[in-house]
Design an enzyme around this catalytic site. Structure first.
Site, PDB file in Angstrom:
ATOM      1  N   GLU A  81     -49.619  36.371   0.627  1.00 30.71           N
ATOM      2  CA  GLU A  81     -50.085  37.167   1.759  1.00 30.71           C
ATOM      3  C   GLU A  81     -49.244  38.310   0.778  1.00 30.71           C
ATOM      4  O   GLU A  81     -49.635  40.096   1.409  1.00 30.71           O
ATOM      5  CB  GLU A  81     -49.176  36.821   3.324  1.00 30.71           C
ATOM      6  N   GLU A 112     -49.491  13.760  -3.217  1.00 27.11           N
ATOM      7  CA  GLU A 112     -48.515  13.821  -2.708  1.00 27.11           C
ATOM      8  C   GLU A 112     -47.543  13.199  -3.575  1.00 27.11           C
ATOM      9  O   GLU A 112     -46.329  12.723  -4.147  1.00 27.11           O
ATOM     10  CB  GLU A 112     -48.181  13.553  -1.647  1.00 27.11           C
TER      11      GLU A 112
END
Length: 272
Positions: A81, A112
């Protein structure tokens, strides 16, 4: 201090399947109301980290987010953004998720748990001492994130973290940790809920405050935003009208000619 994963503790609500929709929504909302208060307690930590980021960016540095699962996705969202909102290069704020971009949509098994991969991923961007790396993990125990920060520390790269458990291994690894302790989730262990909301709020603060301090906002307006759709062109046109004495048509033409609100206004004022 003994490390306790409050994000994994049992919900204070029982028999969720027996609740009406109204009860479910009301109780979720009541839990969500506690999140901003938890963030408020962490404001001093957030401020310290933002000051570090601003200082490094003024030297030409960049900001990296690393995370897995929901935490990684939130980092990617915040980073993505920044260019349209503040008109900055796409590689000034970078979100990296364990398992690569395909993990944004679909979980990548065991990604992960790889403690060495984050540093490998960061090296693809020629990470250096001018950069800042923030590890995001609700649990504060994700090996991908902790391993990445450990290696950054060894290479004199400033590290921060966002975790939702006090005294987590991640917080102990980061030079500038942020702990937002939101407590047990409505659905036990579902850290995409309150923990995810807390992380999003903190990320909003970090990127927005940093960009404002770097001069990417004037007054309260996004004067450098990218004009990527009709809504934003209209918003930019009206922003110009609020700054200088021109009609909508004149402001729109200035915007199209100069590409940003800031440049359009600066050009107009230079002609006076």
């Amino acid at each position: 201090m003994t490390f306790i994963k409050t994000t994994e503790q049992s919900s204070k609500y029982e028999h969720l399947e027996k609740m009406s929709v109204t009860e479910l929504l009301t109780n979720i909302n009541n839990e969500d109301k506690t999140v901003p208060l938890a963030v408020e307690k962490a404001l001093p930590q957030i401020e310290t980290l933002v000051n570090q980021i601003v200082a490094k960016m003024k030297l030409g540095g960049r900001l990296f987010y690393i995370g897995a699962g929901t935490s990684g996705r939130l980092g990617v969202v915040d980073a993505s953004e920044c260019p349209p909102t503040f008109g900055v290069p796409f590689d000034l704020v970078v979100g990296i998720i364990a398992g690569g971009d395909k993990a944004i949509r679909k979980a990548v098994e065991n990604a992960e748990d790889n403690a060495t991969q984050a540093w490998i991923d960061l090296q693809e961007f020629n990470i250096n001492e001018n950069d800042v790396v923030i590890g995001i993990a609700a649990s504060g125990t994700t090996p991908y994130v902790i391993g990445g920060l450990e290696t950054c520390n060894k290479n004199n790269i400033i590290t921060g973290s966002i975790s939702c458990n006090a005294g987590s291994p991640l917080s102990q690894t980061a030079q500038f940790p942020i702990d937002v302790v939101v407590g047990p989730e409505f659905v036990t262990g579902s850290s995409r809920m309150k923990a995810g909301t807390a992380q999003k709020l903190v990320l909003n603060m970090i990127s927005t405050a940093t960009m404002i301090r770097l001069g990417k906002v004037k007054g309260n307006k996004m004067v450098d935003m990218q004009l990527s759709n009709s809504k934003l062109v209209d918003r930019g046109t009206k922003m110009i009208m609020g700054e200088i004495p021109v009609t909508y048509e004149e402001a729109n033409q200035l915007l199209k000619e100069h590409g940003s609100v800031r440049k359009a206004v600066d050009f107009f004022n230079s002609q006076l």
